[in-house]
Design a protein around this motif. Structure first.
Motif, short mmCIF file in Angstrom:
data_model
loop_
_atom_site.label_atom_id
_atom_site.label_comp_id
_atom_site.label_asym_id
_atom_site.label_seq_id
_atom_site.Cartn_x
_atom_site.Cartn_y
_atom_site.Cartn_z
N LEU A 1 1.64 5.11 0.88
CA LEU A 1 1.32 6.24 1.74
C LEU A 1 1.80 7.48 1.01
O LEU A 1 3.00 7.72 0.89
CB LEU A 1 2.04 6.08 3.08
CG LEU A 1 1.63 7.01 4.23
CD1 LEU A 1 0.17 6.82 4.59
CD2 LEU A 1 2.51 6.74 5.44
N ARG B 1 -1.14 2.28 8.94
CA ARG B 1 -1.35 1.73 7.61
C ARG B 1 -0.82 0.29 7.52
O ARG B 1 -1.43 -0.56 6.87
CB ARG B 1 -0.67 2.62 6.58
CG ARG B 1 -1.00 2.26 5.13
CD ARG B 1 -2.47 2.48 4.80
NE ARG B 1 -2.85 3.87 4.87
CZ ARG B 1 -2.70 4.74 3.86
NH1 ARG B 1 -2.19 4.34 2.72
NH2 ARG B 1 -3.10 6.00 3.99
N LEU B 2 0.30 0.02 8.18
CA LEU B 2 0.85 -1.34 8.18
C LEU B 2 -0.09 -2.31 8.90
O LEU B 2 -0.33 -3.43 8.43
CB LEU B 2 2.22 -1.35 8.84
CG LEU B 2 2.97 -2.68 8.88
CD1 LEU B 2 3.18 -3.23 7.47
CD2 LEU B 2 4.31 -2.53 9.60
N LEU C 1 -2.98 -2.99 6.63
CA LEU C 1 -2.62 -3.89 5.53
C LEU C 1 -2.63 -5.34 6.00
O LEU C 1 -3.10 -6.23 5.28
CB LEU C 1 -1.24 -3.50 5.01
CG LEU C 1 -0.74 -4.24 3.76
CD1 LEU C 1 -1.68 -4.00 2.58
CD2 LEU C 1 0.67 -3.80 3.41
N VAL D 1 4.61 -0.95 3.34
CA VAL D 1 4.03 0.38 3.20
C VAL D 1 5.11 1.26 2.59
O VAL D 1 6.18 1.43 3.18
CB VAL D 1 3.57 0.95 4.55
CG1 VAL D 1 3.04 2.37 4.38
CG2 VAL D 1 2.51 0.05 5.18
N GLN E 1 6.25 4.93 1.00
CA GLN E 1 5.95 6.35 0.96
C GLN E 1 6.41 6.93 -0.37
O GLN E 1 7.57 6.79 -0.75
CB GLN E 1 6.63 7.05 2.13
CG GLN E 1 6.12 6.57 3.49
CD GLN E 1 6.95 7.11 4.64
OE1 GLN E 1 8.14 6.85 4.73
NE2 GLN E 1 6.30 7.85 5.52
N TYR F 1 2.21 5.70 9.55
CA TYR F 1 2.85 4.55 8.90
C TYR F 1 2.46 3.25 9.61
O TYR F 1 2.09 2.26 8.96
CB TYR F 1 4.37 4.73 8.91
CG TYR F 1 5.13 3.60 8.26
CD1 TYR F 1 5.51 3.67 6.93
CD2 TYR F 1 5.48 2.46 8.98
CE1 TYR F 1 6.21 2.63 6.32
CE2 TYR F 1 6.17 1.42 8.40
CZ TYR F 1 6.54 1.51 7.07
OH TYR F 1 7.21 0.48 6.49
N THR G 1 0.86 -1.17 0.00
CA THR G 1 0.00 0.00 0.00
C THR G 1 0.90 1.23 0.00
O THR G 1 1.99 1.21 0.57
CB THR G 1 -0.96 0.03 1.21
OG1 THR G 1 -1.88 1.11 1.06
CG2 THR G 1 -0.22 0.18 2.52
#
Length: 460
Positions: free
Chosen positions: A356, A378-379, A382, A400, A402, A375, A354
């Motif tokens: 970021l 988001r991890l 996921l 993840v 960026q 971060y 994914t």
């Protein structure tokens, strides 16, 4: 989060804080159900922290729980990344090799004894399919049971996805001891640990590292072309047998290096059986000057695989999913399609990605309204997204990334890891997307592999 003495984390009571590095805080702790002294390793995961800290934590947790034997700390447990991440392991009593190295040069007898213990620890590690890849005095404890290796945040398990190399090709390791092939981005060979062991032996025997303390990639790369000074040139008391062992560990060409750590330990314990080769004559100064300007193939020099050589292992399927919204029908549709592909390819491994998005003109937001790392959130999302697939840890990895451009990030990641198939979603058409171009259309147009685009009529 801030921690203090007496605080209880999942039943572990923090007793005292120990000297810590830049990646994690270390605490002596105890647990009523654990009979050995406990070390709690809590990674620094504050917003804005380098993502390598997160990856190193995950790597160490994955590997430590698969290791056993007297040469590694006993793994006790770990914390939830979504709550308070930590690794609980046995606190090993003993003397740090870093402290011993401060008294170098040591006697040849002591260098051989310590080196043989470290080599035995490496042999046990390699038999368990793990290369340490960050061997240095700070990561060795000399305990009553022998040498114990610490800090597996940069390690590689042959049976697990290599999270570090999947995201980066920069050299990873301690500059004074890193092997030439690691400088070139190859993390596949346990022989890299033997090179690092040679660096430790050199330090113990002479009082200085074989390649100084380089701070740049160019400085580290010098070891591909320049052999270290013979240890006896730094310390005349180094005997020929010890010098022979050290220099064989430090061979640039892995085919000329020791084949395994068992043989290193044997030679250090039985120097009288060592065949000492005649020293090679020094090249004339103009020959050395000519060699310095000759172009060489770094990968041929070390035996490291070239960037164009195909990687062995299972086929890789990349699932690129947008998790910016919590409840997203398109993300669920991508998951369903990924599951169908994996069911048809039982030999394949899944890479979940994914992006970021970062800003060019504005400062990036690294924390949410509660102060938690974006971060990390988001991890965690996921991993939750992929959990219905029920894949074993050996078959899945999470990343993840960026980036300003999601499409460019997906394409770069796929090329870097030689992905065989990409699955991603495409949102509904709009005038803006037709004008600027969509992520999915760019990936389809430029990917060097097959791509499945999942559409969802209910998506905006």
């Amino acid at each position: 989060m801030r921690f203090h003495e007496g605080q209880v984390i999942d039943g572990f009571t923090l007793e005292s804080r120990m000297p810590s590095g830049g990646m994690a805080s270390l605490w002596r702790a105890h647990h009523p159900d654990v009979e050995v002294p406990v070390l709690l390793k809590i990674p620094f995961l504050d917003p804005g922290q380098d993502v390598s800290t997160v990856i190193g934590y995950e790597v160490e947790e994955l590997i430590l729980k698969r290791l056993s034997g007297p040469h590694v700390p006993r793994y006790i447990g770990s914390g939830d990344l979504a709550q308070t991440p930590y690794i609980a392991l046995e606190f090993v009593e003993g003397e740090s090799l870093a402290r011993i190295a401060k008294n170098a040069p040591l006697s040849p007898k002591d260098v051989a004894r310590i080196g043989a213990e470290v080599a035995a620890a490496l042999a046990s590690l390699h038999q368990q399919q793990v290369a340490h890849l960050d061997l240095k005095p700070e990561n060795v404890i000399l305990a009553a049971r022998g040498a114990v290796l610490l800090d597996f945040g940069l390690s590689r398990h042959a049976g697990l996805p290599d999270l570090l190399s999947e995201e980066s090709d920069v050299p990873m390791g301690s500059a004074a001891f890193i092997a030439p092939e690691q400088v070139l981005g190859d993390r596949s060979d346990p022989a890299s640990d033997i090179f690092a062991l040679g660096g430790i032996l050199y330090l113990l025997a002479t009082g200085e590292p074989p390649f100084d303390w380089p701070s740049t990639r160019a400085g580290m790369k010098r070891r591909l072309y320049h052999a270290p000074k013979p240890p006896s040139a730094c310390n005349p008391k180094v005997p020929a047998w010890l010098e022979t062992i050290i220099l064989k560990c430090l061979e640039v060409d892995r085919e000329r290096r020791y084949a395994d750590a068992v043989r290193v330990a044997f030679d250090l314990r039985n120097p009288e059986q060592l065949v000492i080769a005649e020293p090679q004559p020094q090249r004339r100064w103009w020959d050395r000057l000519l060699a310095a300007f000759q172009k060489r193939d770094d990968h041929l020099l070390t035996g490291a695989p070239t960037a164009h050589r195909s990687q062995a292992g299972p086929a890789l399927i990349l699932a690129a999913v947008d998790l910016a919204d919590r409840a997203d029908p398109l993300a669920n549709a991508v998951l369903a399609e990924t599951g169908r592909l994996l069911a048809a390819r039982v030999d394949a491994r899944l890479v979940c990605l994914t992006v970021l998005k970062t800003e060019i003109l504005r400062e990036d937001v690294t924390a949410d309204s509660t102060g938690r790392s974006v971060y990390i959130k988001r991890l965690v999302s996921l991993k939750a997204w992929a959990s219905p697939l029920g894949l074993a840890e050996e078959r899945i990895s999470y990343h993840v990334v960026q980036a300003v451009s999601a499409a460019d990030a997906i394409l770069h990641f796929a090329e870097h890891n030689q992905i065989g198939h990409i699955v991603l979603g495409a949102r509904g058409a709009s005038a803006l997307r037709r004008h600027l171009g969509s992520v999915s259309s760019k990936v389809v147009a430029e990917a060097g592999c097959s791509v499945t685009v999942v559409r969802n009529s209910s998506s905006a």
